[in-house]
Design a protein around this motif. Structure first.
Motif, PDB file in Angstrom:
ATOM      1  N   LEU A   1       6.459   4.559  -0.044  1.00 37.05           N
ATOM      2  CA  LEU A   1       6.169   4.236  -1.442  1.00 37.05           C
ATOM      3  C   LEU A   1       4.918   4.934  -1.934  1.00 37.05           C
ATOM      4  O   LEU A   1       3.950   5.132  -1.177  1.00 37.05           O
ATOM      5  CB  LEU A   1       6.054   2.727  -1.614  1.00 37.05           C
ATOM      6  CG  LEU A   1       7.404   1.999  -1.649  1.00 37.05           C
ATOM      7  CD1 LEU A   1       7.231   0.521  -1.349  1.00 37.05           C
ATOM      8  CD2 LEU A   1       8.081   2.204  -2.987  1.00 37.05           C
ATOM      9  N   LYS A   2       4.952   5.279  -3.212  1.00 34.67           N
ATOM     10  CA  LYS A   2       3.842   5.957  -3.866  1.00 34.67           C
ATOM     11  C   LYS A   2       3.373   5.123  -5.047  1.00 34.67           C
ATOM     12  O   LYS A   2       4.149   4.340  -5.599  1.00 34.67           O
ATOM     13  CB  LYS A   2       4.309   7.316  -4.384  1.00 34.67           C
ATOM     14  CG  LYS A   2       4.966   8.199  -3.352  1.00 34.67           C
ATOM     15  CD  LYS A   2       5.519   9.458  -4.008  1.00 34.67           C
ATOM     16  CE  LYS A   2       6.226  10.356  -3.016  1.00 34.67           C
ATOM     17  NZ  LYS A   2       6.781  11.570  -3.675  1.00 34.67           N
ATOM     18  N   PRO A   3       2.123   5.304  -5.479  1.00 31.55           N
ATOM     19  CA  PRO A   3       1.662   4.573  -6.674  1.00 31.55           C
ATOM     20  C   PRO A   3       2.565   4.806  -7.892  1.00 31.55           C
ATOM     21  O   PRO A   3       2.744   3.895  -8.701  1.00 31.55           O
ATOM     22  CB  PRO A   3       0.265   5.146  -6.890  1.00 31.55           C
ATOM     23  CG  PRO A   3      -0.204   5.492  -5.508  1.00 31.55           C
ATOM     24  CD  PRO A   3       1.018   6.015  -4.815  1.00 31.55           C
TER      25      PRO A   3
ATOM     26  N   GLN B   1       0.828  -1.202   0.000  1.00 26.63           N
ATOM     27  CA  GLN B   1       0.000   0.000   0.000  1.00 26.63           C
ATOM     28  C   GLN B   1       0.863   1.253   0.000  1.00 26.63           C
ATOM     29  O   GLN B   1       2.012   1.228   0.473  1.00 26.63           O
ATOM     30  CB  GLN B   1      -0.920   0.003   1.222  1.00 26.63           C
ATOM     31  CG  GLN B   1      -2.033  -1.033   1.161  1.00 26.63           C
ATOM     32  CD  GLN B   1      -3.042  -0.860   2.283  1.00 26.63           C
ATOM     33  OE1 GLN B   1      -2.704  -0.358   3.350  1.00 26.63           O
ATOM     34  NE2 GLN B   1      -4.271  -1.274   2.039  1.00 26.63           N
ATOM     35  N   ALA B   2       0.302   2.320  -0.511  1.00 33.14           N
ATOM     36  CA  ALA B   2       1.007   3.601  -0.488  1.00 33.14           C
ATOM     37  C   ALA B   2       1.423   3.945   0.939  1.00 33.14           C
ATOM     38  O   ALA B   2       0.647   3.742   1.879  1.00 33.14           O
ATOM     39  CB  ALA B   2       0.117   4.698  -1.066  1.00 33.14           C
ATOM     40  N   GLY B   3       2.635   4.431   1.062  1.00 30.77           N
ATOM     41  CA  GLY B   3       3.185   4.737   2.374  1.00 30.77           C
ATOM     42  C   GLY B   3       3.970   3.599   2.991  1.00 30.77           C
ATOM     43  O   GLY B   3       4.659   3.790   3.988  1.00 30.77           O
ATOM     44  N   GLY B   4       3.868   2.440   2.398  1.00 28.49           N
ATOM     45  CA  GLY B   4       4.557   1.270   2.917  1.00 28.49           C
ATOM     46  C   GLY B   4       6.002   1.177   2.450  1.00 28.49           C
ATOM     47  O   GLY B   4       6.519   2.078   1.787  1.00 28.49           O
ATOM     48  N   SER B   5       6.628   0.059   2.802  1.00 29.53           N
ATOM     49  CA  SER B   5       8.046  -0.151   2.499  1.00 29.53           C
ATOM     50  C   SER B   5       8.261  -1.530   1.896  1.00 29.53           C
ATOM     51  O   SER B   5       7.490  -2.469   2.164  1.00 29.53           O
ATOM     52  CB  SER B   5       8.885  -0.038   3.777  1.00 29.53           C
ATOM     53  OG  SER B   5       8.797   1.248   4.348  1.00 29.53           O
ATOM     54  N   LEU B   6       9.298  -1.622   1.113  1.00 33.54           N
ATOM     55  CA  LEU B   6       9.776  -2.896   0.585  1.00 33.54           C
ATOM     56  C   LEU B   6      11.291  -2.828   0.523  1.00 33.54           C
ATOM     57  O   LEU B   6      11.868  -1.741   0.354  1.00 33.54           O
ATOM     58  CB  LEU B   6       9.248  -3.158  -0.829  1.00 33.54           C
ATOM     59  CG  LEU B   6       7.843  -3.716  -1.021  1.00 33.54           C
ATOM     60  CD1 LEU B   6       7.520  -3.799  -2.500  1.00 33.54           C
ATOM     61  CD2 LEU B   6       7.684  -5.080  -0.370  1.00 33.54           C
ATOM     62  N   ARG B   7      11.923  -3.993   0.618  1.00 34.93           N
ATOM     63  CA  ARG B   7      13.361  -4.072   0.398  1.00 34.93           C
ATOM     64  C   ARG B   7      13.631  -5.080  -0.705  1.00 34.93           C
ATOM     65  O   ARG B   7      13.284  -6.256  -0.578  1.00 34.93           O
ATOM     66  CB  ARG B   7      14.122  -4.464   1.663  1.00 34.93           C
ATOM     67  CG  ARG B   7      15.629  -4.350   1.470  1.00 34.93           C
ATOM     68  CD  ARG B   7      16.424  -4.662   2.720  1.00 34.93           C
ATOM     69  NE  ARG B   7      16.579  -6.093   2.939  1.00 34.93           N
ATOM     70  CZ  ARG B   7      17.565  -6.637   3.651  1.00 34.93           C
ATOM     71  NH1 ARG B   7      18.484  -5.847   4.214  1.00 34.93           N
ATOM     72  NH2 ARG B   7      17.627  -7.941   3.819  1.00 34.93           N
TER      73      ARG B   7
ATOM     74  N   VAL C   1       2.445  -0.580  -6.112  1.00 36.01           N
ATOM     75  CA  VAL C   1       2.022   0.215  -4.967  1.00 36.01           C
ATOM     76  C   VAL C   1       0.579   0.643  -5.185  1.00 36.01           C
ATOM     77  O   VAL C   1       0.275   1.339  -6.152  1.00 36.01           O
ATOM     78  CB  VAL C   1       2.919   1.455  -4.781  1.00 36.01           C
ATOM     79  CG1 VAL C   1       2.523   2.207  -3.516  1.00 36.01           C
ATOM     80  CG2 VAL C   1       4.386   1.043  -4.718  1.00 36.01           C
ATOM     81  N   SER C   2      -0.285   0.219  -4.307  1.00 35.95           N
ATOM     82  CA  SER C   2      -1.701   0.537  -4.432  1.00 35.95           C
ATOM     83  C   SER C   2      -2.030   1.818  -3.654  1.00 35.95           C
ATOM     84  O   SER C   2      -1.426   2.110  -2.621  1.00 35.95           O
ATOM     85  CB  SER C   2      -2.549  -0.618  -3.923  1.00 35.95           C
ATOM     86  OG  SER C   2      -2.315  -0.820  -2.544  1.00 35.95           O
TER      87      SER C   2
END
Length: 124
Positions: free
Chosen positions: A86-88, A13-19, A122-123
């Motif tokens: 994260l952003k869309p 989701q938007a605002g989240g993080s991934l590595r 990114v949703s």
């Protein structure tokens, strides 16, 4: 010859993080500049960031500066892309690339080896 394999993509989701991770084969990983690029549908591949062989230098695209961080562990032949806030618009296939050069290139043609890519969605 260097082979690169990315992992860690997914849906967030938007605002989240991934590595994201990129594991390289070959004994000379520690001498390569490593870069991350991304490509969204219908768009050209664009530079995200790059890191020098020692990890002491890095450079980012303005669009991700302050949100994304590249790091590397030469003992594990791995480079990472930590993506926060994260952003869309960050939705794309993300590629890692290796350059047999000390220059932190921002053009795709400055890199010699490429991974197969990992999808990041990114949703909103």
């Amino acid at each position: 010859q260097v082979q690169l394999v990315e992992s860690g993509g997914g849906l967030v989701q938007a605002g989240g993080s991934l590595r994201l991770s990129c594991v390289a084969s070959g004994r000379t990983f520690s001498t390569y500049t490593m870069g991350w690029f991304r490509q969204a549908p219908g768009k050209e591949r664009e530079f995200v960031g790059a890191i020098g062989w020692s990890g002491g230098s890095s450079y980012y695209a303005d669009s991700v500066k302050g949100r994304f961080t590249i790091s590397r562990d030469n003992t594990k032949n791995t480079v990472y892309l930590q993506m926060n806030s994260l952003k869309p618009d960050d939705t794309a296939v993300y590629y890692c690339a290796a350059a047999d050069s000390s220059w932190l290139g921002i053009q795709a043609n400055e890199y010699d080896y490429w991974g197969q890519g990992t999808q990041v969605t990114v949703s909103s």
